[in-house]
Enzyme design. Sequence first.
Site, PDB file in Angstrom:
ATOM      1  N   GLN A 136       0.834  -1.212   0.000  1.00  0.00           N
ATOM      2  CA  GLN A 136       0.000   0.000   0.000  1.00  0.00           C
ATOM      3  C   GLN A 136       0.863   1.254   0.000  1.00  0.00           C
ATOM      4  O   GLN A 136       0.913   1.981   0.988  1.00  0.00           O
ATOM      5  CB  GLN A 136      -0.921   0.008   1.232  1.00  0.00           C
ATOM      6  CG  GLN A 136      -1.749  -1.256   1.338  1.00  0.00           C
ATOM      7  CD  GLN A 136      -2.772  -1.185   2.458  1.00  0.00           C
ATOM      8  OE1 GLN A 136      -3.530  -0.234   2.561  1.00  0.00           O
ATOM      9  NE2 GLN A 136      -2.761  -2.200   3.315  1.00  0.00           N
ATOM     10  N   PRO A 137       1.551   1.518  -1.102  1.00  0.00           N
ATOM     11  CA  PRO A 137       2.534   2.599  -1.125  1.00  0.00           C
ATOM     12  C   PRO A 137       1.964   4.025  -1.151  1.00  0.00           C
ATOM     13  O   PRO A 137       2.733   4.981  -1.110  1.00  0.00           O
ATOM     14  CB  PRO A 137       3.314   2.325  -2.414  1.00  0.00           C
ATOM     15  CG  PRO A 137       2.367   1.586  -3.290  1.00  0.00           C
ATOM     16  CD  PRO A 137       1.490   0.786  -2.389  1.00  0.00           C
ATOM     17  N   LYS A 138       0.616   4.155  -1.220  1.00  0.00           N
ATOM     18  CA  LYS A 138       0.064   5.519  -1.272  1.00  0.00           C
ATOM     19  C   LYS A 138      -0.701   5.870  -0.002  1.00  0.00           C
ATOM     20  O   LYS A 138      -1.607   6.686  -0.008  1.00  0.00           O
ATOM     21  CB  LYS A 138      -0.856   5.653  -2.492  1.00  0.00           C
ATOM     22  CG  LYS A 138      -0.084   5.569  -3.790  1.00  0.00           C
ATOM     23  CD  LYS A 138      -0.780   6.272  -4.903  1.00  0.00           C
ATOM     24  CE  LYS A 138       0.074   6.232  -6.154  1.00  0.00           C
ATOM     25  NZ  LYS A 138      -0.495   6.964  -7.268  1.00  0.00           N
ATOM     26  N   ASN A 139      -0.351   5.253   1.075  1.00  0.00           N
ATOM     27  CA  ASN A 139      -1.016   5.460   2.360  1.00  0.00           C
ATOM     28  C   ASN A 139      -0.109   6.322   3.241  1.00  0.00           C
ATOM     29  O   ASN A 139       1.074   6.028   3.385  1.00  0.00           O
ATOM     30  CB  ASN A 139      -1.267   4.072   2.961  1.00  0.00           C
ATOM     31  CG  ASN A 139      -1.611   4.096   4.429  1.00  0.00           C
ATOM     32  OD1 ASN A 139      -1.037   4.826   5.225  1.00  0.00           O
ATOM     33  ND2 ASN A 139      -2.551   3.249   4.814  1.00  0.00           N
TER      34      ASN A 139
END
Lengths: 363, 331
Positions: free
Chosen positions: B104-107
């Site tokens: 989840q790299p956009k959290n």
Amino acid sequence: MLSPLQLEEFEQIDFLRDRHVRFFQRTLQVLPERYASLETTRLTVMFFAVSGLDVLDALDVIDRNNMIEWIYSLQVLPTEDQSNLSRCGFRGSSHIGIPYSVKGPGVLHPYDSGHVAMTYTGLTSLLILGDDLSRVNKQACLAGLKALQLEDGSFCAVPEGSENDIRFIYCAACICYMLDDWSGMDIQKAIEYIRGSMSYDNGFGQGAGLESHGGWTFCAIASLCLMGRLEEALSQRELDRIRRWCIMRQQSGFHGRPNKPVDTCYSFWVGATLELLDVFQYTNYEKNRNYILSTQDRLVGGFAKWPDSHPDPLHAYLGLCGLSLIGEPNLRKVHPALNITQRAFQHLQQLQQTWRDNAGTCT
Amino acid sequence: KLFLIVIVDSLVHWADLEPVPQDDGPNPVVKIAYSEKFSDVYDYFRALLKKDERSDRAFALTAEAIELNAANYTVWHYRRVLLQALQKDLREEMRYITDIIEEQPKNYQVWHHRRMVVEWLNDPSEELEFIADILSQDAKNYHAWQHRQWVIQEYKLWDNELEFVEKLLEEDVRNNSVWNQRHFVISHTTGYSSPAILDREVQYCLNQIRKAPHNESAWNYLKGILQDRGMSSHPGLLEQVLELKETHCSPYLLAFLVDCYEDALENNNQKETLNRALEVCEYLAQEKDTIRKEYWLFLQRSLESRFGPSAASGEPLADGTEPPAGQQELS
């Protein structure tokens, strides 16, 4: 008689008001479990839907009083001994497990505190729904806000600690503006942080050194406008350069950063910034409109970031605001800095006048 | 059988805790319809939170809660409290957070958590490689670049960053995040004051523009490093740009030209310079950047008003704005 192709083209740019009303109505009711990541930000989702309905002039479809009660149940109020003042504000939802209550005193809980974006959207949502903010503990909100500002002028979101950046300066500026009380923040420090976030290319990043971006540029300019310090903080030369950076974001619709794809929400973030800088009138309205409408979901309503993608409340709301900026018929005008309708803004102004009058009569 | 194990497990390990449900009152808004499993995990999480329990079972439950909703900042905060209270192995936590960010790299919460752990360990040694890996999947991930800048600045890891930037620009010369990083590195190391560095950067830009002319990022960088250092006075630049105009034209080149002329006019208001500037604006408005036609015409009027013959009389623009003071009389 229109040819089939012409008819198809006409339908494609048709604005489906009723579908959007129903989209927001459904949003306000129940969302499926796959939206779990929105739990702590449910109040912002409510704001998108409620403000969206306001822009559509469709607030009559919802039960305003019940919604107002729910928002007040999210207020973190001072405890009996007032030991939690620096944690006051509004929660995003009931996820901590505090029992439902719309009045004080606050409940002592080791992990309960407000979130700056929830305090901001809680206040705007109350205003939109016609509430007079009389049950908002303003001093507590401002104390909670003050506790979030850091030495460098930026804000954290919560007192327990979080990332800190320009988004939360914007939230803070909105809160102070609405409550007509700037004691909740050190304006000078905030201005320094904002100035420090200006990039070599004249857009604003999330903080110093970071890549310029349409969303952060909106936060920067809108904050300065709300503070009434735009021309004090930025020279005419700088403002002209910022105008250029912003206006270069239009590709058809708008993108958020150079060489990135366009996305419906930037029609508002960049569009509103351009409006605040008096140059939105020089953008291409037709291409902007065509892009926004190409992301309209003709079946379920709402808008998505891109065509043929799933709509979500944020893009549905900001797509509408983007259309409102270009003067789409039957949409209410939006205040470009505060991001509520002019109607809701007038309600705020009337409230603030009442507060000033009442303050005058107290001896 | 598995069903029974789960029931027994909860009876044995959680029997003392009274689960705490969410309470939205009589008229919930934006209610999310959770499955029983989801509610169970979070009902127990809320119970632990209320007691501020510092235990291994609490720590284990935070991982379950995170798996169901990694955006819940309260869970992450509580997990950090437990990491410290229980003296957990922070190296293991680094492995854990690495896996979560990869998924989840956009959290926002996961990157903030990683930053906290790196700070506690006071060990940035894995960071540049980790971030490079995330960027290899999405070279414009804002969180990744932000974390990278934080690590580099905090731990003074400037040495190889320009090399990293050049490598990424070779892969995609239009990656605006990388151009930004270039500016970040140079401004914090050598700076742009020395003519040698400035010239090197100007030539670097022009070379990239020759390879890929329609690239706003390169032009923004060029303008950015020169705009307060005398755009029109940089030796030979205007000539090089006018040459490029013939074979590598773009709206960005033409806008840059207008800015050069404007800079020149500020130092020495010449009719010929103004005419060239107005011509380029017209060219942009009518042919090369028609989406911004109204803006280029506005700019044209603005330049005319500031530097043209009527500027001496101080008449306001049609837009209603006043021309700035201090117009030079044409001799």
